[in-house]
Design an enzyme around this catalytic site. Structure first.
Site, PDB file in Angstrom:
ATOM      1  N   HIS A 116       0.936  -1.289   0.011  1.00  0.00           N
ATOM      2  CA  HIS A 116       0.048  -0.104   0.150  1.00  0.00           C
ATOM      3  C   HIS A 116       1.002   1.116   0.033  1.00  0.00           C
ATOM      4  O   HIS A 116       1.864   1.105   0.734  1.00  0.00           O
ATOM      5  CB  HIS A 116      -0.968  -0.182   1.382  1.00  0.00           C
ATOM      6  CG  HIS A 116      -2.076   0.917   1.189  1.00  0.00           C
ATOM      7  ND1 HIS A 116      -1.967   2.171   1.274  1.00  0.00           N
ATOM      8  CD2 HIS A 116      -3.335   0.651   0.544  1.00  0.00           C
ATOM      9  CE1 HIS A 116      -3.151   2.841   0.801  1.00  0.00           C
ATOM     10  NE2 HIS A 116      -4.278   1.960   0.764  1.00  0.00           N
ATOM     11  N   ASP A 173      -7.951  -5.357  -0.325  1.00  0.00           N
ATOM     12  CA  ASP A 173      -8.335  -6.107  -1.345  1.00  0.00           C
ATOM     13  C   ASP A 173      -8.054  -7.425  -1.068  1.00  0.00           C
ATOM     14  O   ASP A 173      -8.588  -8.508  -1.802  1.00  0.00           O
ATOM     15  CB  ASP A 173      -7.744  -5.860  -2.669  1.00  0.00           C
ATOM     16  CG  ASP A 173      -8.329  -4.389  -3.027  1.00  0.00           C
ATOM     17  OD1 ASP A 173      -7.545  -3.460  -3.339  1.00  0.00           O
ATOM     18  OD2 ASP A 173      -9.670  -4.088  -2.870  1.00  0.00           O
TER      19      ASP A 173
HETATM   20  C1  SDX Z   1      -6.376  -0.003  -3.037  1.00  0.00           C
HETATM   21  O1  SDX Z   1      -4.451   4.590  -2.128  1.00  0.00           O
HETATM   22  C2  SDX Z   1      -5.501   3.850  -1.396  1.00  0.00           C
HETATM   23  O2  SDX Z   1      -5.783   4.327  -0.583  1.00  0.00           O
HETATM   24  C3  SDX Z   1      -5.950   2.621  -2.142  1.00  0.00           C
HETATM   25  C4  SDX Z   1      -6.961   1.858  -1.618  1.00  0.00           C
HETATM   26  C5  SDX Z   1      -8.451   2.527  -1.337  1.00  0.00           C
HETATM   27  O3  SDX Z   1      -8.817   2.350  -0.355  1.00  0.00           O
HETATM   28  O4  SDX Z   1      -8.617   3.703  -2.102  1.00  0.00           O
HETATM   29  O5  SDX Z   1      -6.436   1.441  -0.419  1.00  0.00           O
HETATM   30  C6  SDX Z   1      -7.470   0.788  -2.333  1.00  0.00           C
HETATM   31  O6  SDX Z   1      -5.865   0.381  -4.098  1.00  0.00           O
HETATM   32  C7  SDX Z   1      -5.415  -0.865  -2.323  1.00  0.00           C
HETATM   33  C8  SDX Z   1      -4.007  -1.360  -3.082  1.00  0.00           C
HETATM   34  C9  SDX Z   1      -4.638  -2.461  -4.144  1.00  0.00           C
HETATM   35  N1  SDX Z   1      -3.425  -2.981  -5.084  1.00  0.00           N
HETATM   36  C10 SDX Z   1      -3.012  -4.068  -4.789  1.00  0.00           C
HETATM   37  O7  SDX Z   1      -3.034  -4.963  -3.991  1.00  0.00           O
HETATM   38  C11 SDX Z   1      -1.905  -4.308  -6.034  1.00  0.00           C
HETATM   39  C12 SDX Z   1      -0.743  -4.791  -5.495  1.00  0.00           C
HETATM   40  N2  SDX Z   1       0.233  -4.116  -4.794  1.00  0.00           N
HETATM   41  C13 SDX Z   1       1.132  -3.012  -5.440  1.00  0.00           C
HETATM   42  O8  SDX Z   1       1.114  -3.029  -6.746  1.00  0.00           O
HETATM   43  C14 SDX Z   1       1.465  -1.749  -4.760  1.00  0.00           C
HETATM   44  O9  SDX Z   1       1.802  -2.374  -3.432  1.00  0.00           O
HETATM   45  C15 SDX Z   1       0.586  -0.659  -4.541  1.00  0.00           C
HETATM   46  C16 SDX Z   1       0.281  -0.162  -5.879  1.00  0.00           C
HETATM   47  C17 SDX Z   1      -0.440  -0.925  -3.688  1.00  0.00           C
HETATM   48  C18 SDX Z   1       1.394   0.521  -4.071  1.00  0.00           C
HETATM   49  O10 SDX Z   1       2.634   0.791  -4.802  1.00  0.00           O
HETATM   50  P1  SDX Z   1       3.620   1.821  -4.407  1.00  0.00           P
HETATM   51  O11 SDX Z   1       3.176   2.593  -3.469  1.00  0.00           O
HETATM   52  O12 SDX Z   1       3.887   2.688  -5.614  1.00  0.00           O
HETATM   53  O13 SDX Z   1       4.767   0.722  -4.219  1.00  0.00           O
HETATM   54  P2  SDX Z   1       5.839   0.250  -5.459  1.00  0.00           P
HETATM   55  O14 SDX Z   1       5.305  -0.205  -6.444  1.00  0.00           O
HETATM   56  O15 SDX Z   1       6.862   1.477  -5.560  1.00  0.00           O
HETATM   57  O16 SDX Z   1       6.707  -0.819  -4.436  1.00  0.00           O
HETATM   58  C19 SDX Z   1       7.586  -0.509  -3.609  1.00  0.00           C
HETATM   59  C20 SDX Z   1       8.492  -1.958  -3.389  1.00  0.00           C
HETATM   60  C21 SDX Z   1       8.953  -2.177  -5.067  1.00  0.00           C
HETATM   61  O17 SDX Z   1       9.984  -2.876  -4.909  1.00  0.00           O
HETATM   62  P3  SDX Z   1      11.402  -2.603  -4.786  1.00  0.00           P
HETATM   63  O18 SDX Z   1      11.456  -1.756  -6.197  1.00  0.00           O
HETATM   64  O19 SDX Z   1      11.652  -1.586  -3.754  1.00  0.00           O
HETATM   65  O20 SDX Z   1      12.394  -3.519  -5.075  1.00  0.00           O
HETATM   66  O21 SDX Z   1       7.656  -2.898  -2.867  1.00  0.00           O
HETATM   67  C22 SDX Z   1       7.294  -3.943  -4.035  1.00  0.00           C
HETATM   68  C23 SDX Z   1       7.725  -3.259  -5.446  1.00  0.00           C
HETATM   69  O22 SDX Z   1       8.290  -4.302  -6.451  1.00  0.00           O
HETATM   70  N3  SDX Z   1       6.029  -4.241  -3.978  1.00  0.00           N
HETATM   71  C24 SDX Z   1       5.491  -5.552  -4.217  1.00  0.00           C
HETATM   72  C25 SDX Z   1       4.083  -5.379  -4.161  1.00  0.00           C
HETATM   73  N4  SDX Z   1       3.877  -4.160  -3.785  1.00  0.00           N
HETATM   74  C26 SDX Z   1       4.877  -3.544  -3.703  1.00  0.00           C
HETATM   75  N5  SDX Z   1       6.254  -6.710  -4.584  1.00  0.00           N
HETATM   76  C27 SDX Z   1       5.456  -7.790  -4.686  1.00  0.00           C
HETATM   77  N6  SDX Z   1       3.970  -7.666  -4.656  1.00  0.00           N
HETATM   78  C28 SDX Z   1       3.298  -6.622  -4.287  1.00  0.00           C
HETATM   79  N7  SDX Z   1       1.948  -6.695  -4.214  1.00  0.00           N
END
Ligand code: SDX
Length: 423
Positions: A306, A363
């Site tokens: 998140h 989710d």
């Molecule tokens: C919702 O914003 C809100 O409030 C949203 C929400 C709401 O109520 O409106 O809470 C609802 O959208 C919840 C999120 C649902 N999405 C997912 O579950 C999709 C999976 N999660 C990710 O794609 C990610 O965690 C996000 C999109 C939720 C957040 O993305 P960020 O903040 O841009 O973080 P990032 O992509 O830069 O990740 C940071 C690191 C990365 O690794 P490094 O580059 O540091 O090595 O964490 C890793 C990412 O690769 N990472 C994950 C991961 N989420 C982040 N690796 C594996 N699996 C994951 N799910």
């Protein structure tokens, strides 16, 4: 007023430090460009506040979520979704009279304009319910034309808000009936919000829906937990689109489209697809975890991580407990819940996720509850939109009431070709 100092080209500039209710601090850079000729750059708006807001508060480090100061667990336990919607939009719990009027507006605006039904006739049965939802919500501007919002006529806003909250539920149920080739079941004036939805979804001319009070209670909780969440992607979209002074229907329609993305609200459907894939193909959780950590793979563990929560999403905690009690109460056992619990345990004990503070989010478990309610996975993000509608309306109204009213227009740093002439 405390200030922050920025030194550019040996010149020092001061900017006010703003402190919020919960002592969170921000540098007010409203006149940064005027003072320094510089703008900021912040990919994904990770560090940028778009507004001051009095609606929802999240403490990502402590896993706190409050609507208008009330903790989410208290609201989910004690309020109905309709009362929570009122609280978000109007800022206070409704009095008996206010709740009665709001409920009347919801009831009076639950039926779609009969000509809107023809839209469904033309849609292919396999159309994604989010595509249907965004089309139908935008078509409200056709059937209920309105200008921006008439400040002199606040009751008009009340009716528009109630129409959106009520009709999104009817549109969702009709899109489900369309997908299974059954006749539409119209909303009833004698049923409360959630039971009305369940009846529209699961009643049929040959078998009336047997009112399930436990399902109604769980659905209320699900919708409350999704009702608002600060300046997330879809809410920021609603605010930005609304700042052009377009009407509320068009603004929330843009929010629906933003929510559909798998990184945002679309994740709840992706989670179930992921869990079903693990079950169907007998995948090992440890292999799925390894795949999620492997940057060469285009795979993320949906339902985890998140932008704001760097602790366990309080909504996920409530949903996880609700899954256990609801399924146990029905003596039902969903193998996907066991897989989800095993995945969560692996995440909570894996350095990759611990170092990045990646926890289950809203989710991760919501789809298991929707499944237990009999809702197909293609409709999960529609359910998210039904819950989030009051939050979008509340945020749009707060944006509309903020003076001076300004259109949102971010800046950029140009990195394209320097000036050149045509050959
Ligand atoms: C919702 O914003 C809100 O409030 C949203 C929400 C709401 O109520 O409106 O809470 C609802 O959208 C919840 C999120 C649902 N999405 C997912 O579950 C999709 C999976 N999660 C990710 O794609 C990610 O965690 C996000 C999109 C939720 C957040 O993305 P960020 O903040 O841009 O973080 P990032 O992509 O830069 O990740 C940071 C690191 C990365 O690794 P490094 O580059 O540091 O090595 O964490 C890793 C990412 O690769 N990472 C994950 C991961 N989420 C982040 N690796 C594996 N699996 C994951 N799910």
């Amino acid at each position: 007023m405390k200030t922050a100092k920025i030194i550019i080209d040996d010149r020092e500039h001061e900017f006010p430090l703003v402190t919020g209710t919960e002592q969170e601090r921000a540098i007010d850079i409203s006149d940064l460009y005027a003072k320094t000729g510089c703008i900021t750059l912040d990919n994904g708006f990770q560090n940028t506040g778009a507004c001051a807001s009095a609606i929802t508060f999240i403490d990502g480090d402590k896993g706190i979520l409050r609507y208008r100061g009330f903790d989410i667990s208290e609201l989910a336990d004690k309020l109905s979704f309709v009362e929570t919607a009122y609280l978000l939009i109007y800022g206070s719990l409704p009095t008996i009279d206010q709740k009665s009027l709001f409920s009347r507006y919801l009831t009076e605006n639950s039926m779609l304009h009969e000509d809107m039904i023809h839209y469904f006739v033309g849609m292919p049965p396999r159309a994604h319910p989010m595509a249907i939802l965004s089309s139908m919500v935008n078509s409200l501007s056709i059937f209920y034309p309105l200008s921006f919002v008439d400040d002199e006529n606040p009751q008009e806003f009340d009716r528009i808000a109630a129409r959106l909250i009520s009709m999104i539920r009817t549109i969702a149920a009709f899109s489900y009936k369309k997908s299974i080739g059954e006749p539409f079941v119209y909303p009833r004036h004698d049923l409360k919000y959630c039971m009305n939805f369940l009846n529209m979804m699961f009643s049929s001319p040959v078998k009336p829906y047997e009112f399930d009070l436990e399902a109604e209670r769980v659905l209320n909780k699900l919708l409350i937990l999704h009702a608002d969440h600060e300046q997330n992607c879809s809410t920021s979209t609603v605010r930005l689109v609304g700042s052009s002074m377009v009407n509320l229907y068009a603004s929330v329609c843009a929010g629906i489209c933003a929510l559909w993305g798998p990184l945002h609200g679309g994740a709840n459907q992706e989670v179930i697809d992921m869990l079903e894939d693990i079950q169907r193909n007998g995948r090992k959780v440890k292999d799925v975890i390894a795949m999620a950590k492997d940057k060469t793979k285009n795979f993320r563990l949906f339902g985890c991580g998140h932008r704001v929560y760097k602790n366990y999403d309080p909504r996920a905690k409530i949903l996880k407990d609700t899954c256990a009690t609801f399924l146990a109460g029905r003596h039902a056992n969903d193998p996907l819940l066991s897989i989800a619990l095993e995945l969560e345990d692996a995440v909570l004990h894996d350095d990759y996720f611990i170092e990045r503070k990646l926890y289950p989010n809203v989710d991760f478990y919501s789809g298991i509850l929707y499944r237990a309610l009999g809702i197909p996975s293609a409709m999960f993000t529609v359910m998210f939109a039904i819950g989030r509608m009051p939050g979008w309306i509340a945020q749009w109204r707060e944006m509309h009431d903020t003076k001076p009213f300004r259109i949102g227009r971010p800046r950029q740093v140009y990195v394209g070709p320097a000036h050149r002439s045509l050959p």
